[in-house]
Design a protein around this motif. Structure first.
Motif, mmCIF file in Angstrom:
data_model
loop_
_atom_site.group_PDB
_atom_site.id
_atom_site.type_symbol
_atom_site.label_atom_id
_atom_site.label_comp_id
_atom_site.label_asym_id
_atom_site.label_seq_id
_atom_site.Cartn_x
_atom_site.Cartn_y
_atom_site.Cartn_z
ATOM 1 N N LYS A 39 -20.885 30.572 3.285
ATOM 2 C CA LYS A 39 -20.155 30.981 2.074
ATOM 3 C C LYS A 39 -20.395 32.463 1.805
ATOM 4 N N ASP A 43 -25.901 32.072 2.901
ATOM 5 C CA ASP A 43 -25.445 31.019 1.978
ATOM 6 C C ASP A 43 -24.710 29.973 2.825
ATOM 7 N N TRP A 44 -25.452 28.976 3.254
ATOM 8 C CA TRP A 44 -24.990 28.017 4.243
ATOM 9 C C TRP A 44 -24.233 26.864 3.596
ATOM 10 N N GLU A 72 -22.563 21.751 -7.429
ATOM 11 C CA GLU A 72 -22.506 23.080 -6.811
ATOM 12 C C GLU A 72 -21.196 23.301 -6.076
ATOM 13 N N GLU A 73 -20.717 22.305 -5.354
ATOM 14 C CA GLU A 73 -19.579 22.561 -4.469
ATOM 15 C C GLU A 73 -18.227 22.429 -5.167
HETATM 16 CA CA CA Z 1 -25.559 26.507 -1.671
#
Ligand code: CA
Ligand code: IPD
Ligand code: CA
Ligand code: CA
Length: 260
Positions: A39, A43-44, A72-73
């Motif tokens: 990302k 930032d995986w 979060e997503e």
């Molecule tokens: Ca994250």
């Protein structure tokens, strides 16, 4: 919310954490299905992050349609009864095959963390807490280390690219100057849980998001940790600094980190 309504949510969270653990474990250490992307710098993101969050959202909205969910997503809306999810905390570890990652399920009433359930299936750890009703690790009560000597302390410092590296490096230097040991294990949520069970004495990070800490704040608080008022101001929507430690280290760590 009545105590019975809160208990219902706590037991639901325990069940969902077990199912989500099974789902995430199915991706862990299987690089061919991990679908890793970035990302941003360090930032995986993996396929598992989206799948676990979608699973938890769907089940929570079926079970408690009146509550809202923030993850979060996929984001979400705050309300007076809101679930805060980090489907995988420690995604960089997860993507590398390091076992220090977890699923974090927090629940807030009127912006106050009430329930924290954190499952770290690859470590065999399940942390569970309700505010005012204690905390367990794999069913056994836990408490903070009780240390008060900064020169013997083990301090975990979290970092992300949201904060200039120089500020992080400066705090590392101050810790070493005071004689503390420094670590960074790559999961903010487990950083708080490991303060709760005394495996470390403190966790600090200059900026962290609500989904990283909502559950861990209940867990560490019930274990006797002192934590700054993370949900003050815009903590829920924009994040804040966090300092969580065994009570005897609050004063030196406030000085070192500048987090009040
Ligand atoms: Ca994250
Ligand atoms: C990150 C981890 C990391 C912390 C970062 C978080 P993610 O969460 O908790 O340890 O230092 O602030 O963003 O991206 O692995 O869910
Ligand atoms: Ca996270
Ligand atoms: Ca995450």
């Amino acid at each position: 919310m009545t105590p019975a309504e809160r208990d219902l949510r706590y037991y639901a969270a325990l069940g969902l954490a077990a199912e989500a653990s099974h789902l995430a474990q199915g991706y862990f250490n299987r690089r061919e299905t991990l679908g890793t992307t970035m990302k941003g710098a360090q930032d995986w993101l993996t396929v598992a992050d989206g799948k676990v969050e979608a699973f938890l959202r769907e089940r929570l909205s079926q079970l408690f349609p009146q509550d809202t969910v923030i993850g979060e997503e996929a984001g979400g809306e705050a309300s007076d009864a809101v679930w805060i999810l980090d489907p995988i905390d420690g995604t960089a570890n997860f993507a590398h095959g390091d076992r220090n990652w977890c699923i974090s399920i927090g629940f807030l009433v009127d912006r106050r963390p009430e329930i924290g359930v954190v499952a770290a299936p690859a470590l065999g750890e399940l942390y569970a807490a309700r505010r005012g009703a204690g905390v367990t690790l794999n069913g056994e009560p836990i408490k903070v280390s009780g240390g008060s000597d900064i020169a013997r302390a083990s301090v975990e410092l979290g970092w992300s690219t949201r904060v200039p590296a120089e500020r992080y490096v400066e705090i590392i230097g101050r810790c070493y100057g005071a004689g503390a040991a420094v670590r960074r294990a790559g999961s903010g949520t487990l950083g708080l849980c490991h303060v709760a069970n005394g495996a470390s004495d403190a966790y600090a990070e200059l900026h962290i998001n609500a989904w990283d800490v909502a559950a861990g704040i209940v867990i560490a608080g019930e274990a006797g940790a002192q934590i700054n008022d993370f949900f003050a101001g815009e903590g829920l929507s924009k994040g804040n600094p966090i300092l969580c430690c065994t009570p005897g280290l609050v004063a030196p760590l406030r000085d070192i980190t500048g987090i009040a």
